[in-house]
Design a protein around this motif. Structure first.
Motif, PDB file in Angstrom:
ATOM      1  N   ARG A  41       0.825  -1.210   0.000  1.00 15.95           N
ATOM      2  CA  ARG A  41       0.000   0.000   0.000  1.00 15.95           C
ATOM      3  C   ARG A  41       0.860   1.261   0.000  1.00 15.95           C
ATOM      4  O   ARG A  41       0.594   2.212  -0.727  1.00 15.95           O
ATOM      5  CB  ARG A  41      -0.916   0.016   1.215  1.00 15.95           C
ATOM      6  N   ALA A  42       1.912   1.253   0.833  1.00 17.35           N
ATOM      7  CA  ALA A  42       2.800   2.410   0.890  1.00 17.35           C
ATOM      8  C   ALA A  42       3.489   2.626  -0.450  1.00 17.35           C
ATOM      9  O   ALA A  42       3.594   3.758  -0.927  1.00 17.35           O
ATOM     10  CB  ALA A  42       3.826   2.231   2.006  1.00 17.35           C
ATOM     11  N   LEU A  43       3.958   1.541  -1.051  1.00 13.26           N
ATOM     12  CA  LEU A  43       4.622   1.639  -2.353  1.00 13.26           C
ATOM     13  C   LEU A  43       3.667   2.171  -3.418  1.00 13.26           C
ATOM     14  O   LEU A  43       4.053   3.013  -4.245  1.00 13.26           O
ATOM     15  CB  LEU A  43       5.168   0.279  -2.762  1.00 13.26           C
ATOM     16  N   ALA A  44       2.426   1.732  -3.391  1.00 17.90           N
ATOM     17  CA  ALA A  44       1.445   2.210  -4.366  1.00 17.90           C
ATOM     18  C   ALA A  44       1.184   3.704  -4.183  1.00 17.90           C
ATOM     19  O   ALA A  44       1.091   4.446  -5.162  1.00 17.90           O
ATOM     20  CB  ALA A  44       0.143   1.425  -4.224  1.00 17.90           C
ATOM     21  N   ARG A  45       1.076   4.146  -2.932  1.00 13.25           N
ATOM     22  CA  ARG A  45       0.852   5.581  -2.694  1.00 13.25           C
ATOM     23  C   ARG A  45       2.051   6.414  -3.109  1.00 13.25           C
ATOM     24  O   ARG A  45       1.907   7.488  -3.689  1.00 13.25           O
ATOM     25  CB  ARG A  45       0.545   5.828  -1.220  1.00 13.25           C
ATOM     26  N   ALA A  50       4.588  10.122  -6.893  1.00  9.29           N
ATOM     27  CA  ALA A  50       5.706  10.457  -7.777  1.00  9.29           C
ATOM     28  C   ALA A  50       5.221  10.667  -9.203  1.00  9.29           C
ATOM     29  O   ALA A  50       5.701  11.565  -9.908  1.00  9.29           O
ATOM     30  CB  ALA A  50       6.758   9.354  -7.729  1.00  9.29           C
ATOM     31  N   SER A  51       4.279   9.864  -9.629  1.00  9.40           N
ATOM     32  CA  SER A  51       3.722  10.016 -10.971  1.00  9.40           C
ATOM     33  C   SER A  51       3.014  11.366 -11.111  1.00  9.40           C
ATOM     34  O   SER A  51       3.170  12.041 -12.134  1.00  9.40           O
ATOM     35  CB  SER A  51       2.757   8.878 -11.254  1.00  9.40           C
ATOM     36  N   ASP A  52       2.271  11.747 -10.086  1.00  3.99           N
ATOM     37  CA  ASP A  52       1.588  13.047 -10.121  1.00  3.99           C
ATOM     38  C   ASP A  52       2.588  14.198 -10.180  1.00  3.99           C
ATOM     39  O   ASP A  52       2.404  15.164 -10.928  1.00  3.99           O
ATOM     40  CB  ASP A  52       0.683  13.210  -8.894  1.00  3.99           C
ATOM     41  N   VAL A  53       3.660  14.106  -9.388  1.00  5.08           N
ATOM     42  CA  VAL A  53       4.685  15.157  -9.384  1.00  5.08           C
ATOM     43  C   VAL A  53       5.357  15.236 -10.743  1.00  5.08           C
ATOM     44  O   VAL A  53       5.597  16.335 -11.265  1.00  5.08           O
ATOM     45  CB  VAL A  53       5.711  14.903  -8.257  1.00  5.08           C
ATOM     46  N   ALA A  57       5.378  18.468 -13.188  1.00  3.25           N
ATOM     47  CA  ALA A  57       6.640  19.062 -13.630  1.00  3.25           C
ATOM     48  C   ALA A  57       6.713  19.117 -15.154  1.00  3.25           C
ATOM     49  O   ALA A  57       7.190  20.106 -15.728  1.00  3.25           O
ATOM     50  CB  ALA A  57       7.817  18.271 -13.064  1.00  3.25           C
ATOM     51  N   ARG A  58       6.238  18.066 -15.809  1.00  7.78           N
ATOM     52  CA  ARG A  58       6.242  18.044 -17.274  1.00  7.78           C
ATOM     53  C   ARG A  58       5.335  19.137 -17.834  1.00  7.78           C
ATOM     54  O   ARG A  58       5.695  19.837 -18.795  1.00  7.78           O
ATOM     55  CB  ARG A  58       5.798  16.673 -17.765  1.00  7.78           C
ATOM     56  N   ASP A  59       4.174  19.329 -17.236  1.00  8.34           N
ATOM     57  CA  ASP A  59       3.256  20.380 -17.690  1.00  8.34           C
ATOM     58  C   ASP A  59       3.850  21.769 -17.487  1.00  8.34           C
ATOM     59  O   ASP A  59       3.758  22.636 -18.363  1.00  8.34           O
ATOM     60  CB  ASP A  59       1.914  20.268 -16.955  1.00  8.34           C
ATOM     61  N   VAL A  60       4.466  21.980 -16.335  1.00  8.13           N
ATOM     62  CA  VAL A  60       5.070  23.286 -16.054  1.00  8.13           C
ATOM     63  C   VAL A  60       6.225  23.542 -17.008  1.00  8.13           C
ATOM     64  O   VAL A  60       6.394  24.655 -17.525  1.00  8.13           O
ATOM     65  CB  VAL A  60       5.529  23.361 -14.573  1.00  8.13           C
TER      66      VAL A  60
END
Length: 95
Positions: A41-45, A50-53, A57-60
């Protein structure tokens, strides 16, 4: 007012119904954690965060290409500052 015995009986029914709901919820939680442990569960979160960040970052970066280029150039100059200063100032920099 209602009969005190009837009130006690009704209160016990409510208590028993609440306990049944609580026991069912607890059994569901235990089964859920047995199927997928805390580490997974921790790894999934963490990976989702990290994927969201990365996406943000890619959008910015896509929206601010000029600023990104300036930052990269500033970093390149910072890491190359000693050879650049040596080339420009020569022996004067040594004292």
């Amino acid at each position: 007012m209602s009969d005190p015995r009837q009130q006690v009986i009704e209160d016990r029914r409510l208590r028993d119904a609440s306990r049944a709901v609580l026991d069912a919820d607890w059994a569901h939680v235990r089964a859920d954690y047995k199927a997928k442990g805390m580490g997974a569960r921790a790894l999934a979160r963490i990976s989702a965060g990290a994927s969201d960040v990365f996406e943000e970052a890619r959008d910015v970066a896509a929206d601010n290409k000029g600023a990104l280029a300036a930052i990269v150039a500033a970093l390149a100059l910072w890491f190359a500052r000693h050879p650049i200063l040596d080339a420009v100032l020569g022996d004067e920099r040594d004292g």
